[in-house]
Scaffold this active site. Structure first.
Site, PDB file in Angstrom:
ATOM      1  N   SER A 140       0.848  -1.188   0.000  1.00 36.38           N
ATOM      2  CA  SER A 140       0.000   0.000   0.000  1.00 36.38           C
ATOM      3  C   SER A 140       0.885   1.240   0.000  1.00 36.38           C
ATOM      4  CB  SER A 140      -0.911  -0.057   1.235  1.00 36.38           C
ATOM      5  OG  SER A 140      -1.698   1.088   1.339  1.00 36.38           O
ATOM      6  N   SER A 141       0.488   2.275   0.714  1.00 39.97           N
ATOM      7  CA  SER A 141       1.285   3.503   0.817  1.00 39.97           C
ATOM      8  C   SER A 141       0.808   4.316   2.010  1.00 39.97           C
ATOM      9  CB  SER A 141       1.134   4.343  -0.447  1.00 39.97           C
ATOM     10  OG  SER A 141       1.686   5.636  -0.232  1.00 39.97           O
ATOM     11  N   TYR A 155      -3.856   8.353  -6.882  1.00 38.85           N
ATOM     12  CA  TYR A 155      -2.948   7.302  -6.402  1.00 38.85           C
ATOM     13  C   TYR A 155      -3.331   6.875  -4.985  1.00 38.85           C
ATOM     14  CZ  TYR A 155       1.363   5.258  -4.527  1.00 38.85           C
ATOM     15  OH  TYR A 155       2.270   4.440  -3.915  1.00 38.85           O
ATOM     16  N   LYS A 159      -4.629   3.104  -3.240  1.00 40.98           N
ATOM     17  CA  LYS A 159      -4.071   2.397  -2.083  1.00 40.98           C
ATOM     18  C   LYS A 159      -5.129   2.218  -0.991  1.00 40.98           C
ATOM     19  CE  LYS A 159       0.016   1.841  -3.894  1.00 40.98           C
ATOM     20  NZ  LYS A 159       0.473   0.500  -4.308  1.00 40.98           N
TER      21      LYS A 159
HETATM   22  N1  LIG Z   1       8.853   4.341  -3.619  1.00 37.16           N
HETATM   23  C1  LIG Z   1       8.027   4.808  -2.705  1.00 37.16           C
HETATM   24  O1  LIG Z   1       8.323   5.834  -2.065  1.00 37.16           O
HETATM   25  C2  LIG Z   1       6.738   4.127  -2.395  1.00 37.16           C
HETATM   26  C3  LIG Z   1       6.012   4.566  -1.292  1.00 37.16           C
HETATM   27  C4  LIG Z   1       4.823   3.945  -0.967  1.00 37.16           C
HETATM   28  C5  LIG Z   1       4.360   2.885  -1.729  1.00 37.16           C
HETATM   29  N2  LIG Z   1       5.073   2.480  -2.810  1.00 37.16           N
HETATM   30  C6  LIG Z   1       4.537   1.352  -3.575  1.00 37.16           C
HETATM   31  O2  LIG Z   1       5.512   0.332  -3.638  1.00 37.16           O
HETATM   32  C7  LIG Z   1       5.383  -0.397  -4.857  1.00 37.16           C
HETATM   33  C8  LIG Z   1       6.721  -0.425  -5.590  1.00 37.16           C
HETATM   34  O3  LIG Z   1       7.131   0.914  -5.811  1.00 37.16           O
HETATM   35  P1  LIG Z   1       8.599   1.274  -6.309  1.00 37.16           P
HETATM   36  O4  LIG Z   1       8.891   2.613  -5.797  1.00 37.16           O
HETATM   37  O5  LIG Z   1       9.530   0.147  -6.011  1.00 37.16           O
HETATM   38  O6  LIG Z   1       8.342   1.377  -7.887  1.00 37.16           O
HETATM   39  P2  LIG Z   1       9.383   1.290  -9.122  1.00 37.16           P
HETATM   40  O7  LIG Z   1      10.765   1.456  -8.665  1.00 37.16           O
HETATM   41  O8  LIG Z   1       8.825   2.234 -10.140  1.00 37.16           O
HETATM   42  O9  LIG Z   1       9.191  -0.206  -9.647  1.00 37.16           O
HETATM   43  C9  LIG Z   1       7.917  -0.613 -10.077  1.00 37.16           C
HETATM   44  C10 LIG Z   1       7.902  -2.098 -10.346  1.00 37.16           C
HETATM   45  O10 LIG Z   1       6.561  -2.464 -10.718  1.00 37.16           O
HETATM   46  C11 LIG Z   1       6.586  -3.001 -12.038  1.00 37.16           C
HETATM   47  N3  LIG Z   1       5.432  -2.492 -12.781  1.00 37.16           N
HETATM   48  C12 LIG Z   1       4.967  -1.228 -12.818  1.00 37.16           C
HETATM   49  N4  LIG Z   1       3.915  -1.134 -13.631  1.00 37.16           N
HETATM   50  C13 LIG Z   1       3.731  -2.373 -14.154  1.00 37.16           C
HETATM   51  C14 LIG Z   1       2.798  -2.911 -15.082  1.00 37.16           C
HETATM   52  N5  LIG Z   1       1.856  -2.166 -15.652  1.00 37.16           N
HETATM   53  N6  LIG Z   1       2.896  -4.233 -15.385  1.00 37.16           N
HETATM   54  C15 LIG Z   1       3.844  -4.997 -14.819  1.00 37.16           C
HETATM   55  N7  LIG Z   1       4.747  -4.542 -13.930  1.00 37.16           N
HETATM   56  C16 LIG Z   1       4.696  -3.241 -13.611  1.00 37.16           C
HETATM   57  C17 LIG Z   1       7.884  -2.552 -12.672  1.00 37.16           C
HETATM   58  O11 LIG Z   1       8.285  -3.518 -13.631  1.00 37.16           O
HETATM   59  P3  LIG Z   1       9.107  -3.154 -14.988  1.00 37.16           P
HETATM   60  O12 LIG Z   1      10.094  -2.103 -14.629  1.00 37.16           O
HETATM   61  O13 LIG Z   1       9.709  -4.456 -15.363  1.00 37.16           O
HETATM   62  O14 LIG Z   1       8.080  -2.699 -15.982  1.00 37.16           O
HETATM   63  C18 LIG Z   1       8.819  -2.501 -11.462  1.00 37.16           C
HETATM   64  O15 LIG Z   1       9.352  -3.764 -11.185  1.00 37.16           O
HETATM   65  C19 LIG Z   1       4.275   0.288  -5.643  1.00 37.16           C
HETATM   66  O16 LIG Z   1       3.050  -0.378  -5.420  1.00 37.16           O
HETATM   67  C20 LIG Z   1       4.209   1.670  -5.025  1.00 37.16           C
HETATM   68  O17 LIG Z   1       2.942   2.283  -5.158  1.00 37.16           O
HETATM   69  C21 LIG Z   1       6.248   3.073  -3.164  1.00 37.16           C
END
Ligand SMILES: NC(=O)c1ccc[n+]([C@@H]2O[C@H](COP(=O)([O-])OP(=O)(O)OC[C@H]3O[C@@H](n4cnc5c(N)ncnc54)[C@H](OP(=O)(O)O)[C@@H]3O)[C@@H](O)[C@H]2O)c1
Length: 250
Positions: A140-141, A155, A159
């Site tokens: 989630s977030s 967004y 979540k």
């Molecule tokens: N970073 C933060 O600060 C943060 C905070 C709160 C929550 N989150 C949550 O944590 C999760 C991961 O975030 P992150 O920051 O690690 O993101 P990220 O670095 O952008 O990585 C996203 C990952 O999801 C995959 N993905 C995205 N869209 C896709 C699609 N349409 N089909 C298949 N795969 C897809 C990407 O695969 P490919 O690159 O191979 O396409 C990649 O492996 C998300 O749900 C995000 O909302 C993140």
């Protein structure tokens, strides 16, 4: 022998960022890991290689989420490599930073398709593969519960929906001893937050100021919590929302 020896885990969006951190951690704990990716096959191969270099086992499966038939395609790919599953981590997700005045239907539909509809149907079509006593962990977030940030509204709404899914699904799967939880990161240093953290000189300091601990999280901080929920120690935690924001909601 790791605490997850003999278990199989699927982590969506494990080619990069938080998902990669989770996949590597579950691999170190002994699980065989399905490293799902969307477009970045090379990055997924690197995650698999990192898990194997640490003594674990993993395989990559590539399926675009957020398109019709995505969940069935994911399980068809998974079935080519493994027979049953113990830990499902719905991590793949995308952001949206347009306020209601600017966002168009296409972007709204896309962020809901990837962040909400895909996990829902991945569970619907995969539940029979999930073994009794298993785990579902939805990423989630903190934005689902923080003070309103209008530019992140769509967004944050995804979540919030995912959190209701976690809570209600815990009742559906509880009779099989399967726990379901939401894990909510705060700001974590990934490609997703690169613009926020490094797009301006004081970006990282401004982000750190949100957290009571005065920092920006790393994928490992989220992965450690996921690993606990996936372990035997997490067996009595279900339907919960776990705050991994470093105190950004206080
Ligand atoms: N970073 C933060 O600060 C943060 C905070 C709160 C929550 N989150 C949550 O944590 C999760 C991961 O975030 P992150 O920051 O690690 O993101 P990220 O670095 O952008 O990585 C996203 C990952 O999801 C995959 N993905 C995205 N869209 C896709 C699609 N349409 N089909 C298949 N795969 C897809 C990407 O695969 P490919 O690159 O191979 O396409 C990649 O492996 C998300 O749900 C995000 O909302 C993140």
């Amino acid at each position: 022998m790791g605490v997850l020896a003999g278990r199989t885990a699927l982590v969506t969006g494990a080619s990069r960022g938080i998902g990669r951190g989770i996949a590597e951690r579950l691999g170190r704990d002994g699980a065989r890991v399905a490293v799902h990716y969307g477009r970045n096959e090379q990055a997924a191969k690197e995650t698999v290689a990192a898990i194997e270099a640490a003594g674990g086992t993993a395989f990559a499966i590539g399926v675009e989420l957020g398109v019709p038939g995505d969940a069935q395609a994911l399980w068809a790919e998974f079935d080519r490599h493994a027979d049953g599953l113990d830990i499902l981590v719905n991590n793949a997700g995308i952001g949206s930073t347009r306020p209601i005045e600017e966002i168009e239907e296409q972007e709204y539909d896309r962020v809901f398709a990837v962040n909400v509809k895909a996990p829902f149907f991945i569970v619907k079509h995969g539940a029979e593969r999930l073994r009794d006593g298993g785990r579902v962990i939805n990423i989630s977030s903190g934005l689902a519960r923080t003070a309103a940030m209008p530019q992140n509204m769509a967004y944050a709404m995804t979540k919030g929906a995912l959190d209701v899914f976690s809570r209600d699904l815990s009742k559906v799967l509880g009779s099989r001893g399967i726990t379901v939880n939401s894990v909510a990161p705060g700001i974590i240093d990934t490609d997703n937050t690169a613009e926020l953290l490094y797009g301006r000189p004081d970006g990282r300091a401004a982000a750190a100021a949100f957290s009571a601990l005065g920092g920006v999280g790393e994928p490992a901080e989220v992965a450690d919590v996921v690993a606990f929920l996936a372990s035997e120690g997490g067996r009595w935690v279900t339907g919960s929302w776990v705050d991994v924001t470093g105190g950004s909601l206080t």
